[in-house]
Design a protein around this motif. Sequence first.
Motif, PDB file in Angstrom:
ATOM      1  N   ASP A  25       0.830  -1.204   0.000  1.00  0.00           N
ATOM      2  CA  ASP A  25       0.000   0.000   0.000  1.00  0.00           C
ATOM      3  C   ASP A  25       0.867   1.257   0.000  1.00  0.00           C
ATOM      4  O   ASP A  25       0.667   2.175  -0.808  1.00  0.00           O
ATOM      5  CB  ASP A  25      -0.940  -0.029   1.207  1.00  0.00           C
ATOM      6  CG  ASP A  25      -1.886   1.163   1.245  1.00  0.00           C
ATOM      7  OD1 ASP A  25      -2.460   1.522   0.196  1.00  0.00           O
ATOM      8  OD2 ASP A  25      -2.037   1.758   2.326  1.00  0.00           O
ATOM      9  N   PHE A  35      -3.092   0.129  -5.624  1.00  0.00           N
ATOM     10  CA  PHE A  35      -2.818  -0.957  -4.684  1.00  0.00           C
ATOM     11  C   PHE A  35      -3.974  -1.951  -4.707  1.00  0.00           C
ATOM     12  O   PHE A  35      -5.143  -1.562  -4.724  1.00  0.00           O
ATOM     13  CB  PHE A  35      -2.654  -0.401  -3.261  1.00  0.00           C
ATOM     14  CG  PHE A  35      -2.731  -1.461  -2.189  1.00  0.00           C
ATOM     15  CD1 PHE A  35      -1.712  -2.386  -2.036  1.00  0.00           C
ATOM     16  CD2 PHE A  35      -3.824  -1.542  -1.345  1.00  0.00           C
ATOM     17  CE1 PHE A  35      -1.773  -3.369  -1.051  1.00  0.00           C
ATOM     18  CE2 PHE A  35      -3.902  -2.519  -0.359  1.00  0.00           C
ATOM     19  CZ  PHE A  35      -2.870  -3.432  -0.216  1.00  0.00           C
ATOM     20  N   ASP A  37      -4.999  -5.618  -2.589  1.00  0.00           N
ATOM     21  CA  ASP A  37      -4.647  -6.610  -1.576  1.00  0.00           C
ATOM     22  C   ASP A  37      -5.113  -7.973  -2.069  1.00  0.00           C
ATOM     23  O   ASP A  37      -6.310  -8.184  -2.283  1.00  0.00           O
ATOM     24  CB  ASP A  37      -5.299  -6.270  -0.235  1.00  0.00           C
ATOM     25  CG  ASP A  37      -4.704  -7.074   0.904  1.00  0.00           C
ATOM     26  OD1 ASP A  37      -4.300  -8.241   0.678  1.00  0.00           O
ATOM     27  OD2 ASP A  37      -4.636  -6.541   2.014  1.00  0.00           O
TER      28      ASP A  37
END
Length: 174
Positions: A25, A35, A37
Amino acid sequence: MADGQTPCALVVMGVSGSGKSTIADRLAIRIGWRFEDGDSFHPPSNVAKMHSGQPLTDEDRWPWLRAIADEIDRTCGVRERAVIACSALKRAYRDILVHGRDEIRIVFLDGTQELIAARLAARKDHFMPPGLLASQFRTLEPPTPDERPITVAIDRTVEAIIEDIVSQLKLDRP
């Protein structure tokens, strides 16, 4: 990149507690990329299994890894750039994500089991129980030179780790 070309995707990998999400991040912010995840690509069944303390099997992981690979392909195909946090512990997993493309780079967050265990013990509200760390280290196949990894030690500040990555990749601010 060997030819000086900027990658379209960086996969920040390591065991749980190595700082993947935090580093990815902050790295994305530092270099002006998007970004993602990798945990958000897990199906609910995988999350439930990890919550209950059960390690995932390769069969559990294949659809998850393919979903991340599809997002990498989409990102690169539309000339965007992304930093993706993903454990990618085995070479076979990274091969699915990178699948031979030079414009995708692996960033390996390297730390000792003791350091990471201490970090996990201090974490709250995360679905990976600290007891699964030993399983993660048994599974871990550190990247080999032919994968062209950017390997960074995680026993430093987040800022120092990010600057190390940017320096090794020769990336500047956008």
